[in-house]
Design a protein around this motif. Structure first.
Motif, short mmCIF file in Angstrom:
data_model
loop_
_atom_site.label_atom_id
_atom_site.label_comp_id
_atom_site.label_asym_id
_atom_site.label_seq_id
_atom_site.Cartn_x
_atom_site.Cartn_y
_atom_site.Cartn_z
N ARG A 30 -6.93 -21.83 29.69
CA ARG A 30 -6.64 -23.19 29.20
C ARG A 30 -5.24 -23.64 29.63
NH1 ARG A 30 -8.83 -22.67 22.98
NH2 ARG A 30 -10.96 -23.39 23.37
N ALA A 31 -4.26 -22.75 29.48
CA ALA A 31 -2.89 -23.11 29.86
C ALA A 31 -2.79 -23.39 31.36
CB ALA A 31 -1.94 -21.98 29.46
N LEU A 32 -3.49 -22.62 32.17
CA LEU A 32 -3.44 -22.83 33.61
C LEU A 32 -4.19 -24.11 34.02
CD1 LEU A 32 -3.87 -19.14 34.73
CD2 LEU A 32 -1.85 -20.58 35.10
N VAL A 33 -5.28 -24.43 33.33
CA VAL A 33 -5.98 -25.70 33.58
C VAL A 33 -5.04 -26.86 33.23
CG1 VAL A 33 -7.85 -27.20 32.78
CG2 VAL A 33 -8.33 -24.81 33.35
N GLN A 34 -4.37 -26.74 32.11
CA GLN A 34 -3.45 -27.80 31.68
C GLN A 34 -2.30 -27.97 32.69
OE1 GLN A 34 -1.28 -27.14 27.96
NE2 GLN A 34 -1.74 -29.27 27.41
N ALA A 35 -1.94 -26.88 33.35
CA ALA A 35 -0.88 -26.94 34.37
C ALA A 35 -1.40 -27.48 35.70
CB ALA A 35 -0.26 -25.56 34.56
N GLY A 36 -2.70 -27.78 35.78
CA GLY A 36 -3.25 -28.41 36.97
C GLY A 36 -4.00 -27.49 37.93
N HIS A 37 -4.22 -26.24 37.53
CA HIS A 37 -4.91 -25.30 38.42
C HIS A 37 -6.42 -25.34 38.19
CE1 HIS A 37 -1.09 -23.75 39.74
NE2 HIS A 37 -0.72 -23.63 38.48
N ASP A 38 -7.15 -24.93 39.21
CA ASP A 38 -8.61 -24.81 39.14
C ASP A 38 -8.92 -23.39 38.69
OD1 ASP A 38 -11.37 -24.98 39.49
OD2 ASP A 38 -11.24 -24.64 41.64
N VAL A 39 -9.43 -23.24 37.49
CA VAL A 39 -9.63 -21.92 36.90
C VAL A 39 -11.10 -21.70 36.61
CG1 VAL A 39 -9.04 -20.39 34.98
CG2 VAL A 39 -7.35 -22.03 35.84
N ARG A 40 -11.58 -20.52 37.03
CA ARG A 40 -12.93 -20.10 36.69
C ARG A 40 -12.87 -18.71 36.08
NH1 ARG A 40 -14.55 -19.12 43.01
NH2 ARG A 40 -12.72 -20.36 43.32
N VAL A 41 -13.82 -18.45 35.19
CA VAL A 41 -13.92 -17.15 34.55
C VAL A 41 -15.29 -16.57 34.90
CG1 VAL A 41 -13.93 -15.87 32.37
CG2 VAL A 41 -12.43 -17.87 32.65
N VAL A 42 -15.29 -15.42 35.52
CA VAL A 42 -16.52 -14.72 35.88
C VAL A 42 -16.76 -13.69 34.78
CG1 VAL A 42 -17.67 -13.32 37.62
CG2 VAL A 42 -15.98 -15.05 38.32
N THR A 43 -17.91 -13.77 34.14
CA THR A 43 -18.17 -12.90 33.01
C THR A 43 -19.66 -12.61 32.89
OG1 THR A 43 -17.62 -12.55 30.66
CG2 THR A 43 -18.35 -14.78 31.30
N ARG A 44 -19.98 -11.87 31.85
CA ARG A 44 -21.38 -11.47 31.64
C ARG A 44 -22.21 -12.59 31.02
NH1 ARG A 44 -22.06 -6.54 28.96
NH2 ARG A 44 -19.93 -5.97 29.35
N ARG A 45 -23.48 -12.49 31.25
CA ARG A 45 -24.42 -13.43 30.63
C ARG A 45 -24.50 -13.14 29.14
NH1 ARG A 45 -28.86 -11.85 34.99
NH2 ARG A 45 -27.89 -12.84 36.79
N VAL A 46 -24.84 -14.16 28.38
CA VAL A 46 -25.11 -13.99 26.95
C VAL A 46 -26.47 -14.56 26.65
CG1 VAL A 46 -22.69 -14.01 26.23
CG2 VAL A 46 -23.95 -16.16 26.33
N GLU A 47 -27.06 -14.09 25.57
CA GLU A 47 -28.38 -14.62 25.23
C GLU A 47 -28.26 -16.11 24.90
OE1 GLU A 47 -29.51 -13.62 20.86
OE2 GLU A 47 -28.66 -11.80 21.75
N ALA A 48 -29.33 -16.82 25.14
CA ALA A 48 -29.33 -18.29 25.03
C ALA A 48 -28.85 -18.78 23.67
CB ALA A 48 -30.72 -18.82 25.34
N SER A 49 -29.16 -18.06 22.62
CA SER A 49 -28.77 -18.51 21.28
C SER A 49 -27.26 -18.46 21.07
CB SER A 49 -29.47 -17.68 20.21
OG SER A 49 -29.05 -16.33 20.30
N LEU A 50 -26.55 -17.67 21.86
CA LEU A 50 -25.10 -17.57 21.74
C LEU A 50 -24.35 -18.49 22.70
CD1 LEU A 50 -24.57 -13.70 21.50
CD2 LEU A 50 -24.47 -15.36 19.64
N ALA A 51 -25.01 -18.91 23.75
CA ALA A 51 -24.33 -19.66 24.81
C ALA A 51 -23.84 -21.01 24.30
CB ALA A 51 -25.28 -19.87 25.99
#
Length: 111
Positions: A30-51
């Motif tokens: 969030r802080a890096l997005v606010q500073a103007g950077h393009d940030v992505r997070v690569v992570t694990r899938r979660v079940e649909a009810s949690l997404a």
């Protein structure tokens, strides 16, 4: 001002999953997005009810839930998800990656 960076975080857990690694990654993203950077997070899938319904809300990093499990099969999904990034940052805590050695070899595989 310098050009915005394309930053890819790799996180073994990320909200809505509980864990300090995921919470820290979210706040840093969030802080890096606010500073103007393009940030992505690569992570694990979660079940649909949690997404979450909208993971690309204003001020939030883009979340790519592309990893089924943190083992050798994750390589292709991770490689594709970080393509084009200027910086790939692994948020490391071994239990978040199911104690699998894949994450330890990832810097070597990505170089």
């Amino acid at each position: 001002m310098t050009a915005p960076l394309r930053i890819a975080f790799i996180a073994g857990e990320y909200p809505p999953l509980q864990g300090g690694l995921g919470d820290y990654t979210r706040e840093l993203g969030r802080a890096l997005v606010q500073a103007g950077h393009d940030v992505r997070v690569v992570t694990r899938r979660v079940e649909a009810s949690l997404a979450p319904t909208d993971e690309r809300a204003q001020g939030e990093p883009r979340v790519l839930r592309v990893v089924a499990g943190w083992d050798w099969r994750a390589w292709l999904a991770v490689r594709q998800a970080v393509r084009g990034a200027d910086v790939v940052h692994i948020q490391y805590q071994t239990a978040a990656y199911d104690m699998h050695p894949f994450i330890n070899t990832l810097p070597w595989l990505l170089r």
